[in-house]
Design a protein around this motif. Structure first.
Motif, mmCIF file in Angstrom:
data_model
loop_
_atom_site.group_PDB
_atom_site.id
_atom_site.type_symbol
_atom_site.label_atom_id
_atom_site.label_comp_id
_atom_site.label_asym_id
_atom_site.label_seq_id
_atom_site.Cartn_x
_atom_site.Cartn_y
_atom_site.Cartn_z
ATOM 1 N N PHE A 65 -0.894 -3.187 7.051
ATOM 2 C CA PHE A 65 -2.047 -3.434 6.610
ATOM 3 C C PHE A 65 -3.121 -2.423 5.967
ATOM 4 O O PHE A 65 -3.132 -1.205 6.517
ATOM 5 C CB PHE A 65 -3.252 -4.073 7.729
ATOM 6 C CG PHE A 65 -2.298 -5.492 8.255
ATOM 7 C CD1 PHE A 65 -2.069 -6.256 7.476
ATOM 8 C CD2 PHE A 65 -2.421 -5.350 9.495
ATOM 9 C CE1 PHE A 65 -1.237 -7.467 8.102
ATOM 10 C CE2 PHE A 65 -1.578 -6.452 10.392
ATOM 11 C CZ PHE A 65 -1.089 -7.429 9.516
ATOM 12 N N GLY A 66 -3.635 -2.716 4.754
ATOM 13 C CA GLY A 66 -4.306 -1.777 3.836
ATOM 14 C C GLY A 66 -3.560 -0.962 2.620
ATOM 15 O O GLY A 66 -4.054 -0.287 2.118
ATOM 16 N N THR A 67 -2.274 -1.058 3.036
ATOM 17 C CA THR A 67 -1.443 -0.583 1.725
ATOM 18 C C THR A 67 -1.642 -1.256 0.542
ATOM 19 O O THR A 67 -1.729 -2.402 0.476
ATOM 20 C CB THR A 67 0.070 -0.868 2.234
ATOM 21 O OG1 THR A 67 0.577 -0.097 3.348
ATOM 22 C CG2 THR A 67 0.970 -0.127 1.116
ATOM 23 N N LYS A 68 -1.901 -0.397 -0.382
ATOM 24 C CA LYS A 68 -2.220 -0.937 -1.725
ATOM 25 C C LYS A 68 -0.733 -1.006 -2.663
ATOM 26 O O LYS A 68 -0.058 0.255 -2.566
ATOM 27 C CB LYS A 68 -2.946 0.219 -2.524
ATOM 28 C CG LYS A 68 -4.300 0.184 -1.619
ATOM 29 C CD LYS A 68 -5.468 -0.457 -2.702
ATOM 30 C CE LYS A 68 -6.884 -0.297 -1.994
ATOM 31 N NZ LYS A 68 -7.529 0.572 -1.946
ATOM 32 N N ILE A 69 -0.688 -1.954 -3.093
ATOM 33 C CA ILE A 69 0.642 -2.324 -3.883
ATOM 34 C C ILE A 69 0.227 -2.807 -5.496
ATOM 35 O O ILE A 69 -0.615 -3.467 -5.816
ATOM 36 C CB ILE A 69 1.448 -3.399 -3.344
ATOM 37 C CG1 ILE A 69 1.574 -3.551 -1.942
ATOM 38 C CG2 ILE A 69 2.741 -3.879 -3.965
ATOM 39 C CD1 ILE A 69 2.704 -2.418 -1.481
ATOM 40 N N LYS A 70 1.030 -2.206 -6.403
ATOM 41 C CA LYS A 70 0.850 -2.533 -7.776
ATOM 42 C C LYS A 70 1.886 -3.476 -7.968
ATOM 43 O O LYS A 70 3.025 -3.291 -7.957
ATOM 44 C CB LYS A 70 1.117 -1.174 -8.753
ATOM 45 C CG LYS A 70 0.751 -1.524 -10.121
ATOM 46 C CD LYS A 70 0.630 -0.321 -10.941
ATOM 47 C CE LYS A 70 0.760 -0.628 -12.445
ATOM 48 N NZ LYS A 70 0.738 0.791 -13.261
ATOM 49 N N VAL A 71 1.588 -4.432 -8.408
ATOM 50 C CA VAL A 71 2.399 -5.863 -8.805
ATOM 51 C C VAL A 71 2.309 -6.058 -10.500
ATOM 52 O O VAL A 71 1.250 -5.928 -10.904
ATOM 53 C CB VAL A 71 1.922 -7.105 -8.204
ATOM 54 C CG1 VAL A 71 2.806 -8.051 -8.529
ATOM 55 C CG2 VAL A 71 1.656 -6.939 -6.665
#
Length: 124
Positions: A65-71
């Motif tokens: 939780f909290g991981t930033k993902i670029k989509v």
């Protein structure tokens, strides 16, 4: 003594760098969830936060939780934060990420349904 301290610090730094996972871009299918019709808005996510369909968050397995993902879809992208678990692996094994309606809308109209996207881990 200075040489010994330098060697120890070098080894510690190398161990830290080696221990960091390297994430390569992931090609997967994205969907959206949390519309008012499904009754999930305001319900608690797996992280304990209420689901906000206007927030740029996502449900995903495999990252804390909290991981930033670029989509990314073509020339459009959105950065989301993992705060829930999903998609349902039994019902939808082809899906890799569920975006909130707001996040999905940054890439395509919600009526598009499913999108083939590229995921990149920015921060964990």
């Amino acid at each position: 003594m200075k040489i010994l301290i330098t060697i120890i610090l070098s080894v510690l730094i190398m161990c830290y760098v080696v221990a960091q996972p390297i994430y390569r871009p992931i090609n997967t299918v994205a969907s959206w969830y949390g519309g008012k019709a499904d009754g999930l808005v305001g319900k608690l996510t797996a992280s304990g936060e209420p689901l906000d369909d206007k927030a740029l968050t996502c449900a995903m397995w495999g990252f804390p939780f909290g991981t930033k993902i670029k989509v990314t879809l073509g020339n459009r992208s959105v950065i989301v934060r993992v705060n829930d678990r999903g998609p349902n692996r039994k019902k939808h094994p082809e899906r890799g990420i569920d975006l909130t309606k707001a996040a999905f809308s940054r890439l395509a109209h919600p009526d598009a349904g499913l999108l083939k996207v590229k995921l990149e881990v920015l921060d964990k």
